[in-house]
Design a protein around this motif. Sequence first.
Motif, short mmCIF file in Angstrom:
data_model
loop_
_atom_site.label_atom_id
_atom_site.label_comp_id
_atom_site.label_asym_id
_atom_site.label_seq_id
_atom_site.Cartn_x
_atom_site.Cartn_y
_atom_site.Cartn_z
N PRO A 2 0.80 -1.22 0.00
CA PRO A 2 0.00 0.00 0.00
C PRO A 2 0.84 1.28 0.00
N CYS A 3 2.10 1.21 0.42
CA CYS A 3 2.94 2.41 0.46
C CYS A 3 4.40 1.97 0.38
N PRO A 4 5.34 2.91 0.25
CA PRO A 4 6.73 2.49 0.11
C PRO A 4 7.21 1.55 1.23
N CYS A 5 6.81 1.82 2.48
CA CYS A 5 7.28 0.94 3.55
C CYS A 5 6.39 -0.29 3.68
N GLY A 6 5.18 -0.18 3.19
CA GLY A 6 4.30 -1.34 3.17
C GLY A 6 3.34 -1.45 4.32
N CYS A 7 3.46 -0.58 5.33
CA CYS A 7 2.67 -0.78 6.54
C CYS A 7 1.37 0.01 6.59
N TYR A 8 1.19 0.98 5.69
CA TYR A 8 -0.02 1.79 5.71
C TYR A 8 -1.23 0.86 5.63
N ARG A 10 3.33 2.09 12.56
CA ARG A 10 4.55 1.61 11.92
C ARG A 10 4.87 2.38 10.65
N CYS A 11 3.84 2.91 10.01
CA CYS A 11 4.07 3.59 8.73
C CYS A 11 4.30 5.07 8.96
N HIS A 12 5.46 5.56 8.53
CA HIS A 12 5.75 6.98 8.66
C HIS A 12 5.73 7.67 7.31
N CYS A 13 5.20 6.99 6.30
CA CYS A 13 5.19 7.60 4.98
C CYS A 13 4.22 8.77 4.97
N SER A 14 4.59 9.83 4.26
CA SER A 14 3.67 10.95 4.18
C SER A 14 2.58 10.61 3.17
N MET A 15 1.48 11.34 3.27
CA MET A 15 0.35 11.09 2.38
C MET A 15 0.79 11.24 0.92
N LEU A 16 1.72 12.18 0.70
CA LEU A 16 2.20 12.42 -0.66
C LEU A 16 2.94 11.20 -1.18
N GLN A 17 3.80 10.63 -0.31
CA GLN A 17 4.55 9.43 -0.70
C GLN A 17 3.60 8.29 -1.04
N ALA A 55 -0.96 15.71 14.48
CA ALA A 55 0.01 15.10 13.57
C ALA A 55 -0.41 15.27 12.11
N ARG A 56 0.58 15.37 11.26
CA ARG A 56 0.28 15.40 9.83
C ARG A 56 -0.05 13.98 9.34
N ASN A 57 0.81 13.01 9.74
CA ASN A 57 0.54 11.62 9.36
C ASN A 57 -0.42 11.00 10.37
N CYS A 58 -1.63 11.51 10.43
CA CYS A 58 -2.52 11.05 11.48
C CYS A 58 -3.24 9.78 11.05
N THR A 59 -3.91 9.17 12.00
CA THR A 59 -4.73 8.01 11.66
C THR A 59 -6.12 8.49 11.28
N ILE A 60 -6.92 7.54 10.81
CA ILE A 60 -8.29 7.90 10.45
C ILE A 60 -9.03 8.32 11.72
N ARG A 101 2.79 12.66 18.34
CA ARG A 101 3.83 11.76 18.80
C ARG A 101 4.54 12.39 19.99
N GLU A 102 5.40 11.61 20.62
CA GLU A 102 6.02 12.13 21.84
C GLU A 102 6.91 13.33 21.54
N LYS A 103 7.59 13.27 20.37
CA LYS A 103 8.37 14.46 19.98
C LYS A 103 7.72 14.99 18.73
N SER A 104 6.93 16.03 18.87
CA SER A 104 6.23 16.48 17.67
C SER A 104 6.09 17.99 17.68
N GLY A 105 5.85 18.53 16.49
CA GLY A 105 5.70 19.96 16.33
C GLY A 105 4.50 20.51 17.09
N SER A 106 3.49 19.65 17.24
CA SER A 106 2.29 20.11 17.94
C SER A 106 2.62 20.48 19.38
N LEU A 107 3.59 19.78 19.96
CA LEU A 107 3.94 20.05 21.35
C LEU A 107 4.64 21.40 21.49
#
Lengths: 510, 364
Positions: free
Chosen positions: A352-358, A363-370, B118-123, B230-236
């Motif tokens: 689903p993404c470069p790292c595969g975990c999305y 676990r997945c730190h890929c940006s939405m753009l990636q 977070a920018r990479n947030c969950t749903i 996250r624990e180290k994040s810009g939001s903090l």
Amino acid sequence: MYSHVMSGTIFGIQGLMIQVEADVSDGLPGFHLVGCLSNEIRESGERIRTAMRNSGWYLPPKRIVVNLSPADVRKAGSGFDLPIAIATLVSMGAIPQERIERMVFIGELGLNGAILPVNGVLSVADCAAKSGYQYLFVSKENQAEAAMIPQLKVIGVENVAETVELLGNEERLENAIFYRPQENMEHCQETTCDFRDLKGQPMVRRAMEIAASGMHNLLMTGPPGAGKTMAAKCLTGILPDLSFEERMELTKIYSVKGLLAKQEGLIYKRPFRSPHHTITASSLIGGGLIPKPGEISLAHNGVLFLDELPEFSKSVIEVLRQPLEDKKIRINRLNHTYEFPANVMLVGAMNPCPCGCYPDRNRCHCSMLQIQNYQGKISRAMLDRMDLHLTLQPVSYGEMMQEADGEDSASIRKRVEAVHNLQQERYRGLGIRFNSQLTVEGMKAYCRLGREEQDFMKEIFEQKKLSGRAYHRILKLARTIADMDNKENIELPHLMEAVAFRVSGGGEDE
Amino acid sequence: MNEEFYAFWLSFCTRVPLGKLWKSVNQLGSMEALYYAKEKELSLFTEKEYAYIRQMKECQGIRKLWEEQSKQDYQFLSYKNVLYPSKLLELKEPPFGIYYQGKEEINPNSPVVGMVGARNCTIYGSEMAYRIARELGRQGIVVVSGLAAGIDGASHRGCLDGGGYTLGILGTGIETIYPKENYNLYLEMRKRGGILTEYPPETKPLPMLFPRRNRLISILADFILVVEAREKSGSLITVDFALEQGRDVGVVPGRPCDALSMGCNRLLQQGAKCILTPEDVMEAVLDSGRFVNCKTEKPKVNTDLGLAPKEKMVYSCLRLEPQFIDDILCQLKLSVWEGIQILTELEIKGIIKQNPHHYYYRVQ
């Protein structure tokens, strides 16, 4: 003296009869080959002369001209050595011309006069039988392949001397005819992977069964280790064996490619081809100076599995678009257009993404753009052509350790077989075999919707922003699901399930 | 040249620390004095910084841009302007000027909530942010955020969908749309909300500029809400600013095992307000005592969805956070195809959603 002998060559994957003419006359001594020939035939003169001398015939010091007709077809391959030698012998008077009427010769010669095997014998044999020829002379290694055409009397010969001897003796000739032993139709299934070993994952099972039942394209998305490749391998186990016509078509393709195992009969298993992602476009769809079928044709009537789909070069994936619709490949060359069958069920697998975990954001730190870039490697046009979109998740330890086995491939296969038979019955005479091959015309007849169903599809069409193609593909998929349910008409639940297997348009960026 | 121009010019000097600029303006008495100052008078700056300031002074582009300002869609307000948001003046080093584009008639008395995450947030995170912001929008509360991907975007979107006014503080120039996925949101906010930045036009997204804008978010807000960090994040960083500026901080809790909720839960541990519903936010804002005339009617919750028994069964298996279809099917005592059908039906009814493919969650 003039003489003529029949031979054949391959044109695409079809056979083409070629007449080899020879004439021995007075004049400056020489051996001339004409008739739009490729290099390997042009240089066969030396080979043939030496082979004949080593078999006990000395060519007279006369002017010998050999012509291969029709002269406007470019001829390639080494199968003309034997017919040229025979034609020369006939025009020298060693064999009477009337003796070789209704006979076809194919084979390459070694310098010692031995006859060597060539590719594509099956296609030529088929063509010869259809053109009304009776006998086919091939090398011993090719005889089993040629004898798959039952109307033809196939004679496997080892060298030129033996051929001439057989031609001179009617009784020995009849004794030398090779007949295939009665084939054992009870093939044991090679069990590479069985659905029994696939624990949990109800969606995978369901999707695989639907895909196999109607030969629908399938795209699997899931993290590494979720069992995408394993699921794809299991798929071959639930596909029914090929019908006779399908086997014939497929065996011809393999014969032309030279991939047929010696002594093996018609291919009975549906092919499963999984080319590596470094494949080029022309080796995928076929190509070459004189085009040869590619991987997609080798997977004809079977499964073409593209693992790690986004890793394939974009142009390679995009060339699949047209054959996935037309079910055949057309390759144009200056003089001719070659057509190869390419009726495949495409199974793709991707992360689903470069790292595969999305979408596991822990676990997945890929940006939405990636993620979008990665998924964007598969164009929307390509996604549209995938009937089933399946998401996989790795199985948990608990599921893996489950004692209870899932349903095994054999019983799933029985159900799939029944659905296949149903479709074959329905589409008899239409030139198609599966729901996935339905044309728009055919859909009018077989995918009728009631009022309620039409309303539903209208809503789905607008809500999911479907394309026309996607709409049609949903209907075809629903047709298969209805068939599995043994229902005459497509009903609401069938449509709903079909819709569930399709990704909505542009869902990610909302 | 008037004061406005000198503020405009100063806003271009982004590579010199804002503190030093303020110090020297105060020393010299005015922005104009800084503009015309000789090198001797500017001993405060390093050689490099001085060279940069001189370069900016000679830059014809800035002057041209200033003269053509009336043609632009945005407006520039120096800190001396009456329209300049008075809250910003509470900062120790407020921006010399801001660029603003958007709705003009805003009720200055409406409470403001800043939302970060977070920018990479969950749903789960984006859904929570969306719902809370939508309710705030309905209640006429202004939502301020950073127009980034993830929680920021969901908050703005929610507030707009609730019919409220929302303000995006950019870390780039006013016409730079970053990130690209917020393109539509950006355009909509220009019409129905507002966009504000302290950086001059055509400023590219540079990592060093983003933390600085966070102080604007926290100062403009009466209450800061953190959703997923996250624990180290810009939001903090924003939270730190908020605490310095005396703003209250609320946090939407998450599961302790989620890395994305770790920062949030840590804040809770340290005594931040725990926010579970939009009403909690409203209460917290009203508690600050500044607002009296705010409507506080509770929204009616419609619990009866009119579902068939089987649908109800499937619906009850779903949660706010997305669940994988296999896990849902395993919980149900239905055949696989029946389960799939009901999920599709519920999705079409609009009470559940899937994102990404085959991960289902509730929406109401």
